[in-house]
Design a protein around this motif. Sequence first.
Motif, mmCIF file in Angstrom:
data_model
loop_
_atom_site.group_PDB
_atom_site.id
_atom_site.type_symbol
_atom_site.label_atom_id
_atom_site.label_comp_id
_atom_site.label_asym_id
_atom_site.label_seq_id
_atom_site.Cartn_x
_atom_site.Cartn_y
_atom_site.Cartn_z
ATOM 1 N N VAL A 102 -1.501 -1.968 16.835
ATOM 2 C CA VAL A 102 -1.571 -2.176 15.383
ATOM 3 C C VAL A 102 -2.005 -0.866 14.761
ATOM 4 O O VAL A 102 -2.822 -0.134 15.331
ATOM 5 N N ALA A 103 -1.454 -0.561 13.598
ATOM 6 C CA ALA A 103 -1.810 0.676 12.904
ATOM 7 C C ALA A 103 -2.528 0.377 11.594
ATOM 8 O O ALA A 103 -2.135 -0.536 10.863
ATOM 9 N N VAL A 104 -3.575 1.135 11.347
ATOM 10 C CA VAL A 104 -4.227 1.148 10.041
ATOM 11 C C VAL A 104 -3.954 2.516 9.435
ATOM 12 O O VAL A 104 -4.287 3.543 10.037
ATOM 13 N N ILE A 105 -3.333 2.539 8.289
ATOM 14 C CA ILE A 105 -2.987 3.790 7.614
ATOM 15 C C ILE A 105 -3.817 3.886 6.339
ATOM 16 O O ILE A 105 -3.772 2.981 5.493
ATOM 17 N N GLN A 106 -4.593 4.961 6.209
ATOM 18 C CA GLN A 106 -5.433 5.126 5.020
ATOM 19 C C GLN A 106 -4.970 6.322 4.187
ATOM 20 O O GLN A 106 -4.858 7.440 4.684
ATOM 21 N N PHE A 107 -4.716 6.059 2.916
ATOM 22 C CA PHE A 107 -4.494 7.124 1.934
ATOM 23 C C PHE A 107 -5.842 7.427 1.285
ATOM 24 O O PHE A 107 -6.543 6.507 0.829
ATOM 25 N N ILE A 135 -4.266 6.104 11.261
ATOM 26 C CA ILE A 135 -3.472 7.215 10.717
ATOM 27 C C ILE A 135 -4.039 7.642 9.369
ATOM 28 O O ILE A 135 -4.224 6.807 8.477
ATOM 29 N N TYR A 136 -4.321 8.927 9.238
ATOM 30 C CA TYR A 136 -4.860 9.476 8.003
ATOM 31 C C TYR A 136 -3.732 10.046 7.145
ATOM 32 O O TYR A 136 -2.946 10.871 7.618
ATOM 33 N N LYS A 137 -3.680 9.623 5.898
ATOM 34 C CA LYS A 137 -2.713 10.178 4.953
ATOM 35 C C LYS A 137 -3.487 10.932 3.866
ATOM 36 O O LYS A 137 -4.076 10.342 2.959
ATOM 37 N N GLU A 138 -3.497 12.246 4.015
ATOM 38 C CA GLU A 138 -4.147 13.094 3.006
ATOM 39 C C GLU A 138 -3.375 12.969 1.690
ATOM 40 O O GLU A 138 -2.189 13.290 1.621
ATOM 41 N N ILE A 226 1.365 2.421 -4.650
ATOM 42 C CA ILE A 226 -0.098 2.384 -4.740
ATOM 43 C C ILE A 226 -0.563 3.271 -5.884
ATOM 44 O O ILE A 226 0.073 4.272 -6.218
ATOM 45 N N GLN A 227 -1.686 2.880 -6.480
ATOM 46 C CA GLN A 227 -2.132 3.513 -7.712
ATOM 47 C C GLN A 227 -3.312 4.456 -7.535
ATOM 48 O O GLN A 227 -3.630 5.223 -8.441
ATOM 49 N N GLY A 228 -3.999 4.376 -6.406
ATOM 50 C CA GLY A 228 -5.185 5.219 -6.247
ATOM 51 C C GLY A 228 -5.718 5.169 -4.835
ATOM 52 O O GLY A 228 -5.133 4.549 -3.939
ATOM 53 N N THR A 229 -6.840 5.844 -4.643
ATOM 54 C CA THR A 229 -7.476 5.911 -3.334
ATOM 55 C C THR A 229 -8.838 5.216 -3.382
ATOM 56 O O THR A 229 -9.461 5.173 -4.436
ATOM 57 N N PRO A 230 -9.286 4.702 -2.225
ATOM 58 C CA PRO A 230 -8.545 4.601 -0.979
ATOM 59 C C PRO A 230 -7.544 3.449 -1.019
ATOM 60 O O PRO A 230 -7.684 2.521 -1.817
ATOM 61 N N ALA A 231 -6.562 3.505 -0.161
ATOM 62 C CA ALA A 231 -5.601 2.416 0.006
ATOM 63 C C ALA A 231 -5.280 2.314 1.487
ATOM 64 O O ALA A 231 -5.042 3.329 2.144
ATOM 65 N N PHE A 232 -5.313 1.085 1.997
ATOM 66 C CA PHE A 232 -5.086 0.846 3.422
ATOM 67 C C PHE A 232 -3.847 -0.023 3.626
ATOM 68 O O PHE A 232 -3.642 -1.005 2.906
ATOM 69 N N PHE A 233 -3.052 0.359 4.615
ATOM 70 C CA PHE A 233 -1.935 -0.462 5.067
ATOM 71 C C PHE A 233 -2.208 -0.813 6.524
ATOM 72 O O PHE A 233 -2.540 0.073 7.321
ATOM 73 N N VAL A 234 -2.094 -2.085 6.849
ATOM 74 C CA VAL A 234 -2.329 -2.534 8.218
ATOM 75 C C VAL A 234 -1.075 -3.261 8.685
ATOM 76 O O VAL A 234 -0.628 -4.216 8.035
ATOM 77 N N MET A 235 -0.515 -2.828 9.817
ATOM 78 C CA MET A 235 0.755 -3.382 10.261
ATOM 79 C C MET A 235 0.905 -3.219 11.765
ATOM 80 O O MET A 235 0.330 -2.296 12.358
ATOM 81 N N PRO A 236 1.667 -4.113 12.397
ATOM 82 C CA PRO A 236 1.941 -3.905 13.823
ATOM 83 C C PRO A 236 2.848 -2.707 14.014
ATOM 84 O O PRO A 236 3.699 -2.417 13.172
ATOM 85 N N VAL A 237 2.657 -2.016 15.114
ATOM 86 C CA VAL A 237 3.484 -0.849 15.402
ATOM 87 C C VAL A 237 4.925 -1.274 15.675
ATOM 88 O O VAL A 237 5.870 -0.574 15.313
#
Length: 269
Positions: A102-107, A135-138, A226-237
């Motif tokens: 599973v992936a957690v992607i953070q903006f 996963i970090y999204k700068e 997405i409108q701002g930070t932080p924002a997280f997406f959680v999804m299966p790989v």
Amino acid sequence: MKKHILAAALMLSLAGYATADTAGIAAAGAASTFSDAQKQQIGEVAADYLRAHPEILIEMSQKLQAQSQEKQMTAAAGAALENQDALLNDPTSPVLHPKGDVAVIQFFDYQCIYCAKVAPTVEQFIRQNPDVRFIYKEWPIFGSRWPASVQAAKVGLSVYKDGGADAYHRYHAALYATGHNEGKLLDEDIRQAAVKAGVTATPKEEVEAMGAALEKNNALAKRLGIQGTPAFFVMPVKGATAENISVIPGATDLQALQAAVEKARGAGG
């Protein structure tokens, strides 16, 4: 009769706050059964009632905000499904635990105070979930206001390129450990964070070249809505669907992140 008028008054006065088409249709139907004088009386009753009970408007506003946010998150989940390769497999995005199912992607933005507030929660989550890809999204959305926001992001990506995921993780944590957000981040903070990461030299040309990766992240964020930070997406790989993707806007807690992971694994609602 007064009870009838009051019910119609509330229907008419609150119709402007409704989002469902049925509300507008119902209000229009009710309005057509009253004379102009009755409509005026209804308006007066509604105004008096709402002045006496302002909590109704607050409740309606909260419900509508929740409905609007739910629609946005549903749309964002669909967009994540369409953009899953960019979310999961961009080689310029720092990744911890790459074998996670599973992936957690953070903006995030280093100058965002809410990103700073959620940083300890994110660190705890990462420690407790070595089987989750992080996963970090700068996404330095405050860069036009505070240039250090963009510089920190570029240096971070350079640290990742030269030192790998562990070095980036140390850099990332060191910047948030300064407590310098909302315009307080200094160039010296960035330099010291890179040193703590074990990267003593970040060539200027390489750092500036990271601007392309930031532009790519910005374009992705726009596609996701997405409108701002932080924002997280959680999804299966693998096997992602609109139903097992979670979108979490804003600073969150450990329980919400964990629940989203379980949902992605098919154990949640």
